[in-house]
Motif scaffolding. Structure first.
Motif, PDB file in Angstrom:
ATOM      1  N   LEU A   1      38.599 -35.916 122.722  1.00 19.80           N
ATOM      2  CA  LEU A   1      38.297 -36.295 121.330  1.00 19.80           C
ATOM      3  C   LEU A   1      37.620 -35.146 120.576  1.00 19.80           C
ATOM      4  O   LEU A   1      37.926 -34.898 119.411  1.00 19.80           O
ATOM      5  CB  LEU A   1      37.410 -37.555 121.324  1.00 19.80           C
ATOM      6  CG  LEU A   1      36.932 -38.031 119.960  1.00 19.80           C
ATOM      7  CD1 LEU A   1      38.102 -38.399 119.061  1.00 19.80           C
ATOM      8  CD2 LEU A   1      36.007 -39.237 120.104  1.00 19.80           C
ATOM      9  N   ARG A   2      36.711 -34.425 121.263  1.00 19.51           N
ATOM     10  CA  ARG A   2      35.952 -33.357 120.591  1.00 19.51           C
ATOM     11  C   ARG A   2      36.903 -32.252 120.105  1.00 19.51           C
ATOM     12  O   ARG A   2      36.856 -31.841 118.941  1.00 19.51           O
ATOM     13  CB  ARG A   2      34.933 -32.797 121.582  1.00 19.51           C
ATOM     14  CG  ARG A   2      33.936 -31.821 121.037  1.00 19.51           C
ATOM     15  CD  ARG A   2      32.953 -31.439 122.139  1.00 19.51           C
ATOM     16  NE  ARG A   2      33.665 -30.974 123.330  1.00 19.51           N
ATOM     17  CZ  ARG A   2      33.921 -29.692 123.606  1.00 19.51           C
ATOM     18  NH1 ARG A   2      33.505 -28.752 122.793  1.00 19.51           N
ATOM     19  NH2 ARG A   2      34.569 -29.341 124.695  1.00 19.51           N
TER      20      ARG A   2
ATOM     21  N   TYR B   1      40.175 -32.518 119.701  1.00 24.82           N
ATOM     22  CA  TYR B   1      41.089 -33.131 118.736  1.00 24.82           C
ATOM     23  C   TYR B   1      40.460 -33.135 117.334  1.00 24.82           C
ATOM     24  O   TYR B   1      41.087 -32.733 116.352  1.00 24.82           O
ATOM     25  CB  TYR B   1      41.405 -34.556 119.192  1.00 24.82           C
ATOM     26  CG  TYR B   1      42.218 -35.389 118.243  1.00 24.82           C
ATOM     27  CD1 TYR B   1      43.608 -35.342 118.240  1.00 24.82           C
ATOM     28  CD2 TYR B   1      41.595 -36.271 117.360  1.00 24.82           C
ATOM     29  CE1 TYR B   1      44.349 -36.127 117.382  1.00 24.82           C
ATOM     30  CE2 TYR B   1      42.332 -37.058 116.497  1.00 24.82           C
ATOM     31  CZ  TYR B   1      43.708 -36.989 116.508  1.00 24.82           C
ATOM     32  OH  TYR B   1      44.431 -37.775 115.648  1.00 24.82           O
ATOM     33  N   MET B   2      39.181 -33.552 117.269  1.00 21.31           N
ATOM     34  CA  MET B   2      38.508 -33.629 115.971  1.00 21.31           C
ATOM     35  C   MET B   2      38.270 -32.227 115.399  1.00 21.31           C
ATOM     36  O   MET B   2      38.441 -32.009 114.199  1.00 21.31           O
ATOM     37  CB  MET B   2      37.178 -34.387 116.106  1.00 21.31           C
ATOM     38  CG  MET B   2      37.339 -35.865 116.377  1.00 21.31           C
ATOM     39  SD  MET B   2      38.360 -36.740 115.169  1.00 21.31           S
ATOM     40  CE  MET B   2      37.282 -36.718 113.748  1.00 21.31           C
TER      41      MET B   2
ATOM     42  N   VAL C   1      39.567 -43.703 126.576  1.00 18.64           N
ATOM     43  CA  VAL C   1      40.818 -43.104 126.084  1.00 18.64           C
ATOM     44  C   VAL C   1      40.567 -41.807 125.304  1.00 18.64           C
ATOM     45  O   VAL C   1      41.482 -41.285 124.661  1.00 18.64           O
ATOM     46  CB  VAL C   1      41.631 -44.095 125.203  1.00 18.64           C
ATOM     47  CG1 VAL C   1      41.986 -45.338 126.005  1.00 18.64           C
ATOM     48  CG2 VAL C   1      40.875 -44.463 123.925  1.00 18.64           C
ATOM     49  N   SER C   2      39.324 -41.299 125.365  1.00 21.19           N
ATOM     50  CA  SER C   2      38.976 -40.081 124.617  1.00 21.19           C
ATOM     51  C   SER C   2      38.751 -38.878 125.511  1.00 21.19           C
ATOM     52  O   SER C   2      38.315 -37.830 125.044  1.00 21.19           O
ATOM     53  CB  SER C   2      37.705 -40.324 123.781  1.00 21.19           C
ATOM     54  OG  SER C   2      37.944 -41.298 122.800  1.00 21.19           O
ATOM     55  N   GLY C   3      39.019 -39.003 126.796  1.00 23.30           N
ATOM     56  CA  GLY C   3      38.792 -37.907 127.734  1.00 23.30           C
ATOM     57  C   GLY C   3      39.947 -36.909 127.758  1.00 23.30           C
ATOM     58  O   GLY C   3      40.834 -36.940 126.896  1.00 23.30           O
TER      59      GLY C   3
ATOM     60  N   HIS D   1      44.550 -38.535 122.650  1.00 25.43           N
ATOM     61  CA  HIS D   1      44.689 -37.397 121.731  1.00 25.43           C
ATOM     62  C   HIS D   1      45.707 -36.366 122.191  1.00 25.43           C
ATOM     63  O   HIS D   1      46.034 -35.444 121.452  1.00 25.43           O
ATOM     64  CB  HIS D   1      43.317 -36.759 121.509  1.00 25.43           C
ATOM     65  CG  HIS D   1      42.305 -37.779 121.087  1.00 25.43           C
ATOM     66  ND1 HIS D   1      41.413 -38.344 121.963  1.00 25.43           N
ATOM     67  CD2 HIS D   1      42.108 -38.387 119.900  1.00 25.43           C
ATOM     68  CE1 HIS D   1      40.692 -39.243 121.329  1.00 25.43           C
ATOM     69  NE2 HIS D   1      41.096 -39.305 120.075  1.00 25.43           N
TER      70      HIS D   1
ATOM     71  N   THR E   1      39.136 -43.918 117.461  1.00 22.74           N
ATOM     72  CA  THR E   1      38.259 -42.958 118.143  1.00 22.74           C
ATOM     73  C   THR E   1      37.734 -41.928 117.142  1.00 22.74           C
ATOM     74  O   THR E   1      36.596 -41.481 117.257  1.00 22.74           O
ATOM     75  CB  THR E   1      38.983 -42.234 119.300  1.00 22.74           C
ATOM     76  OG1 THR E   1      40.233 -41.731 118.829  1.00 22.74           O
ATOM     77  CG2 THR E   1      39.226 -43.170 120.471  1.00 22.74           C
ATOM     78  N   ALA E   2      38.570 -41.549 116.167  1.00 21.71           N
ATOM     79  CA  ALA E   2      38.114 -40.591 115.149  1.00 21.71           C
ATOM     80  C   ALA E   2      36.953 -41.177 114.357  1.00 21.71           C
ATOM     81  O   ALA E   2      35.973 -40.481 114.066  1.00 21.71           O
ATOM     82  CB  ALA E   2      39.271 -40.212 114.229  1.00 21.71           C
TER      83      ALA E   2
ATOM     84  N   PHE F   1      33.886 -41.117 116.459  1.00 23.66           N
ATOM     85  CA  PHE F   1      33.380 -39.754 116.675  1.00 23.66           C
ATOM     86  C   PHE F   1      32.136 -39.520 115.824  1.00 23.66           C
ATOM     87  O   PHE F   1      31.163 -38.930 116.266  1.00 23.66           O
ATOM     88  CB  PHE F   1      34.474 -38.756 116.303  1.00 23.66           C
ATOM     89  CG  PHE F   1      34.088 -37.311 116.486  1.00 23.66           C
ATOM     90  CD1 PHE F   1      34.038 -36.748 117.750  1.00 23.66           C
ATOM     91  CD2 PHE F   1      33.794 -36.511 115.389  1.00 23.66           C
ATOM     92  CE1 PHE F   1      33.707 -35.409 117.922  1.00 23.66           C
ATOM     93  CE2 PHE F   1      33.463 -35.178 115.561  1.00 23.66           C
ATOM     94  CZ  PHE F   1      33.415 -34.623 116.820  1.00 23.66           C
TER      95      PHE F   1
ATOM     96  N   ARG G   1      27.579 -39.959 116.953  1.00 25.78           N
ATOM     97  CA  ARG G   1      26.662 -38.845 116.740  1.00 25.78           C
ATOM     98  C   ARG G   1      25.489 -39.196 115.848  1.00 25.78           C
ATOM     99  O   ARG G   1      24.629 -38.375 115.597  1.00 25.78           O
ATOM    100  CB  ARG G   1      27.444 -37.649 116.177  1.00 25.78           C
ATOM    101  CG  ARG G   1      28.029 -36.843 117.303  1.00 25.78           C
ATOM    102  CD  ARG G   1      29.271 -36.112 116.936  1.00 25.78           C
ATOM    103  NE  ARG G   1      29.831 -35.469 118.124  1.00 25.78           N
ATOM    104  CZ  ARG G   1      30.521 -36.126 119.068  1.00 25.78           C
ATOM    105  NH1 ARG G   1      30.724 -37.427 118.968  1.00 25.78           N
ATOM    106  NH2 ARG G   1      30.989 -35.486 120.118  1.00 25.78           N
TER     107      ARG G   1
END
Lengths: 110, 249
Positions: A4-5, A7-8, B204-206, B211, B240-241, B244, B248
């Motif tokens: 994700l990191r 990708y973003m 699903v973000s790994g 992605h 997931t975006a 994100f 944080r």
């Protein structure tokens, strides 16, 4: 591989680049219309904090964006992974940034 | 003058069926001449070979009616559910070539090892996490509600592995969770009764997560139930975006 990191980071740099690319092309077309010489262009860019910031940001965004894209291609096409892939990603990003920063410095330093 | 059986046999036409034989990485195609029938599925052909030509042929099936998802194979280069694939629709120049599913290790002949495929369902948090007990009242969910509609669009997966075999990203990146597992995760992300939304979005973000999908839509092209895993994966990318920035804070 592309989490994700990353990708973003790639999407955010793409969003940043969209107006920068359009402005860059528009200025190129405008600058050559009147027949500006290299010396005349440099006269406008050298010492300009605005152009330094514009192309500095552009170079930073390109370096991050392209390094992540090349990382995905190399992983999927050549099977590179782990530390080797991380070293390649950083090398591609830092290499692109160094080349770009050198060009920005040459054009905008007073 | 021959009897009725002989007359039928004389008129019978045959097709050449090339079947993958072997274990693990080792193998080759073996040819069989199989009688053509007017109405015959690819699974019928494989079963005919096993019953009449070579009883040692290994393959997998169960329901024969497109429900269980166990009979998928590569037929003339494309992943298909063999029990619902009519030979006449896929026969190419009188030849049928049948191989195990791509992107999975071969156990023997046409039987692919699907354990890695199912492990990824678990890795993608494709498991329901209840938030209520059996004594609680069942929540009422409007079938027209947006999230419920998203679930309806993705829920009819039969776990056949066809999308996984069709996916070029799986082929290039063995860690990628794949269309089926991510499609399942998307149905649960939209399930209001589920209590593990954040854990699932993290799952699903790994490095092998949603992605990595290039939106090539091989999964959409080949899904026998006309599902759209690419759309489900796009949904996961959106959620997931959004998360994100939330994570944080």
């Amino acid at each position: 591989m592309l989490d994700l990191r990353l990708y973003m980071l790639q999407r955010i740099t793409a969003i940043l680049m969209a107006p920068l690319v359009l402005t860059h092309i528009a200025v190129m077309v405008y600058a050559i219309q009147g027949g500006l010489s290299a010396a005349e262009i440099l006269g406008r860019t050298q010492g300009s904090l605005g152009w330094a910031a514009f192309y500095g940001l552009f170079v930073a965004a390109v370096s991050v964006h392209a390094a992540i894209g090349l990382r995905a291609i190399l992983h999927e096409m050549a099977g590179l992974r782990g530390t080797g892939l991380a070293i390649f990603t950083w090398a591609a990003g830092l290499g692109l940034f160094a080349m770009g920063a050198r060009a920005v410095y040459a054009v905008t330093a007073a | 003058m021959g009897n009725a059986v002989d007359i039928v046999a004389e008129r019978e036409t045959h097709m050449t069926v090339r079947v993958w034989r072997g274990q693990g990485d080792q193998g080759r195609y073996e040819s069989f001449e199989v009688p053509e029938r007017e109405n015959q599925t690819v699974l019928d052909v494989v079963t005919w070979i096993q019953q009449n030509a070579d009883p040692s042929l290994s393959y997998r099936y169960a329901c024969r009616v497109g429900m269980c998802g166990s009979c998928a194979m590569t037929v003339n280069g494309k992943p298909r559910w063999t029990c619902r694939t009519h030979v006449q629709k896929v026969l190419d120049g009188g030849i049928l070539e049948i191989a195990p599913l791509r992107n999975m290790p071969v156990i023997k002949d046409l039987a692919a090892d699907m354990s890695g495929f199912f492990d990824k369902w678990v890795a993608a948090e494709g498991v329901f996490h209840p938030t209520a007990t059996r004594t609680d009242e069942i929540p009422k969910i409007d079938p027209r509600e947006e999230r419920r509609v998203e679930i309806d669009n993705a829920i009819e997966c039969i776990n056949c592995g066809i999308c996984y075999a069709a996916c070029d990203v799986v082929a290039a990146n063995p860690d990628y969770l794949g269309p089926a597992a991510l499609n399942r995760a998307w149905t649960l992300v939209n399930d209001q009764k589920d209590g593990a939304r954040d854990a699932r979005l993290a799952a699903v973000s790994g490095g092998g997560g949603c992605h990595n999908c290039h939106s090539q839509q091989g999964c959409v092209q080949h899904c026998p139930n006309d599902l759209n895993p690419t759309a489900s994966i796009a949904g996961l990318k959106r959620e997931t975006a959004k998360s994100f920035f939330k994570w944080r804070r």
